[in-house]
Design a protein around this motif. Structure first.
Motif, PDB file in Angstrom:
ATOM      1  N   TYR A 170       0.828  -1.206   0.000  1.00  0.00           N
ATOM      2  CA  TYR A 170       0.000   0.000   0.000  1.00  0.00           C
ATOM      3  C   TYR A 170       0.859   1.251   0.000  1.00  0.00           C
ATOM      4  CZ  TYR A 170       0.739   0.192   5.124  1.00  0.00           C
ATOM      5  OH  TYR A 170       1.273   0.251   6.391  1.00  0.00           O
ATOM      6  N   PHE A 175      -2.444   6.751   1.816  1.00  0.00           N
ATOM      7  CA  PHE A 175      -3.178   6.394   3.030  1.00  0.00           C
ATOM      8  C   PHE A 175      -3.200   7.569   4.007  1.00  0.00           C
ATOM      9  CE2 PHE A 175      -3.841   2.227   1.681  1.00  0.00           C
ATOM     10  CZ  PHE A 175      -4.486   1.467   2.649  1.00  0.00           C
ATOM     11  N   PRO A 183      -3.917  -0.849   6.257  1.00  0.00           N
ATOM     12  CA  PRO A 183      -5.005  -1.586   5.620  1.00  0.00           C
ATOM     13  C   PRO A 183      -5.868  -2.329   6.643  1.00  0.00           C
ATOM     14  CG  PRO A 183      -2.952  -1.920   4.425  1.00  0.00           C
ATOM     15  CD  PRO A 183      -2.595  -1.225   5.707  1.00  0.00           C
ATOM     16  N   MET A 283      -3.370   0.459  -3.494  1.00  0.00           N
ATOM     17  CA  MET A 283      -3.012  -0.868  -2.997  1.00  0.00           C
ATOM     18  C   MET A 283      -2.787  -1.843  -4.146  1.00  0.00           C
ATOM     19  SD  MET A 283      -5.571  -1.392   0.291  1.00  0.00           S
ATOM     20  CE  MET A 283      -6.921  -0.302  -0.245  1.00  0.00           C
ATOM     21  N   TYR A 304       5.948   3.229   0.353  1.00  0.00           N
ATOM     22  CA  TYR A 304       5.022   2.116   0.356  1.00  0.00           C
ATOM     23  C   TYR A 304       5.411   1.167   1.488  1.00  0.00           C
ATOM     24  CZ  TYR A 304       8.628  -0.972  -1.550  1.00  0.00           C
ATOM     25  OH  TYR A 304       9.772  -1.708  -1.715  1.00  0.00           O
TER      26      TYR A 304
END
Length: 412
Positions: A170, A175, A183, A283, A304
């Motif tokens: 992700y 995010f 997640p 993702m 990431y």
């Protein structure tokens, strides 16, 4: 990371050394190696090794091959000749032609799906205790990885050397911008996050709907998560409600939820990885840690992270009552649908008479649909046996990194 890689590369070299000794013994010749660990005299010999091609990381594969070849040369004096296969069909053809002709690779490095095919030919050598001792003994391997080395503990033809659990990657910046920290642990929760991350030309998920393997990963995963395994004994539950619900959710991300780029209908996994690496999806699902080679050479380097895949199926807040309640760490890393495995197998050099015997015993190999591991081939014809078994031991939590950085779908 470097220490881990060097250690695994060393393990690969040790297995190749053992293969040299096993091949010499299997061919009926003498070898200076023994189960006690004495040196192998490989001067003037060449070990023929079959590996999967890796076009995406060709330089890394060549570097790995050179390192293994140098280590074997230093330790034994022997050389290595590498052969490659580019697809599952090519892989199967290599097995078939070498079984019929009695010529070809000494060591096969292939995905475990074809192990029953190779075993059914009766042409690959079963590993006895002395042979296992040459590679450090069975105790050095995770027990579950030996479950696909043969139909039972006494009839094994493959040695595991890489196992990578499927995870998700992700984009940490995306995010953070969406107010998310990590997640979700359920598929419904992950879908809700994907919807929040979709917009302004970006999408929540990246996955390859046209990939030859990926849709099956979800079919297997969701079926198991719903408590109905995709395969029960000799029956494939393709028409079960669990598989239907899982596939509706999987394709629904594209058709109903709109959290996947519409172009993903024609994507392979490499396309999905490229999209994620370009920062266009939040993702990347069903990937492995080996994808770090690709991601670290892209704009998202340092932006990431990896996380375990959800284990609570779509439409559920918890696992169905019928599902075995293993600890989360076990479920997240051991599902057969969530790991790729590769093993090594050997075949001895055969005489013309034994080749003739072998060719006459290969009629059953084309009926199998799975793939082999690294096998060693028998000199004498063996009666074919029915396999795979009706059930496979549940894997235990542990993963090994591939000795080849960036290994892709050839190892699935």
């Amino acid at each position: 990371m470097k220490k881990s890689t060097i250690r695994l590369l060393g393990a690969a070299a040790v297995i190749s050394v053992a293969a040299l000794g096993l091949t010499a013994c299997g061919a009926g010749g003498t070898s200076s190696s023994s189960s006690t660990g004495s040196a192998v005299d490989g001067k003037g010999k060449t070990l023929d090794v079959l590996v999967g091609a890796n076009a995406q990381h060709a330089d890394a594969l060549r570097a790995w091959q050179a390192k293994i070849a140098a280590a074997l040369k230093k330790q034994t004096g022997a050389d290595i000749k590498f052969e490659t296969f580019a697809s599952a069909n090519d892989e199967l053809t290599k097995i078939q032609t070498s079984v019929v002709s009695g010529q070809g690779p000494d060591v096969y490095t292939i995905g475990t799906t074809f192990t029953p095919t190779a075993y059914s030919t009766g042409a690959f050598v079963k590993l006895d205790s002395a042979m296992w001792d040459k590679v450090g003994g069975k105790s050095r391997f995770v027990p579950a990885t030996l479950g696909i080395s043969g139909p039972d503990s006494k009839d094994q033809i493959g040695i595991p050397f890489a196992s990578r659990p499927y995870v998700l990657a992700y984009n940490t910046d995306m995010f953070k911008a969406a107010g998310l920290t990590k997640p979700a642990s359920t598929w419904d929760g992950l879908l809700a996050q994907a919807k929040k991350l979709t917009g302004n030309g970006a999408y929540g998920f990246a996955t390859g709907y046209a990939d030859g393997y990926t849709p099956w990963k979800y079919a297997w995963t969701f079926a198991n998560d719903y408590g109905t395994p995709l395969v029960s004994g000799k029956k494939a539950n393709l028409d079960s409600p669990a598989v239907k619900k899982g596939m509706e959710a999987y394709f629904g991300w594209l058709t109903k939820d709109k959290v996947v780029n519409p172009a993903a209908a024609g994507w392979k996994d490499t396309d999905a990885a490229a999209n994620f690496a370009a920062g266009k999806s939040a993702m990347m699902l069903m990937t492995t840690a080996s994808a770090a080679t690709t991601f670290d050479a892209s704009p998202i380097k340092g932006h990431y992270a990896f996380a375990v895949m959800p284990t609570v199926p779509p439409g559920r807040a918890a696992h169905p009552p019928s599902r075995s309640r293993r600890p989360r760490s076990s479920r997240a890393t051991t599902s057969s649908s969530r790991r790729t495995r590769r093993t090594r197998t050997w075949r001895p050099r055969t005489s013309s008479s034994s080749r003739a015997r072998t060719s006459s015993s290969t009629t059953t190999r084309t009926s199998a649909t799975s793939r082999p591991t690294r096998l060693r081939r028998r000199r004498s014809s063996q009666p074919t046996r029915s396999w795979p078994p009706s059930s496979t031991p549940a894997p235990t939590p542990r993963a090994r990194r591939s000795p080849v950085p960036g290994a892709t779908s050839s190892s699935r």
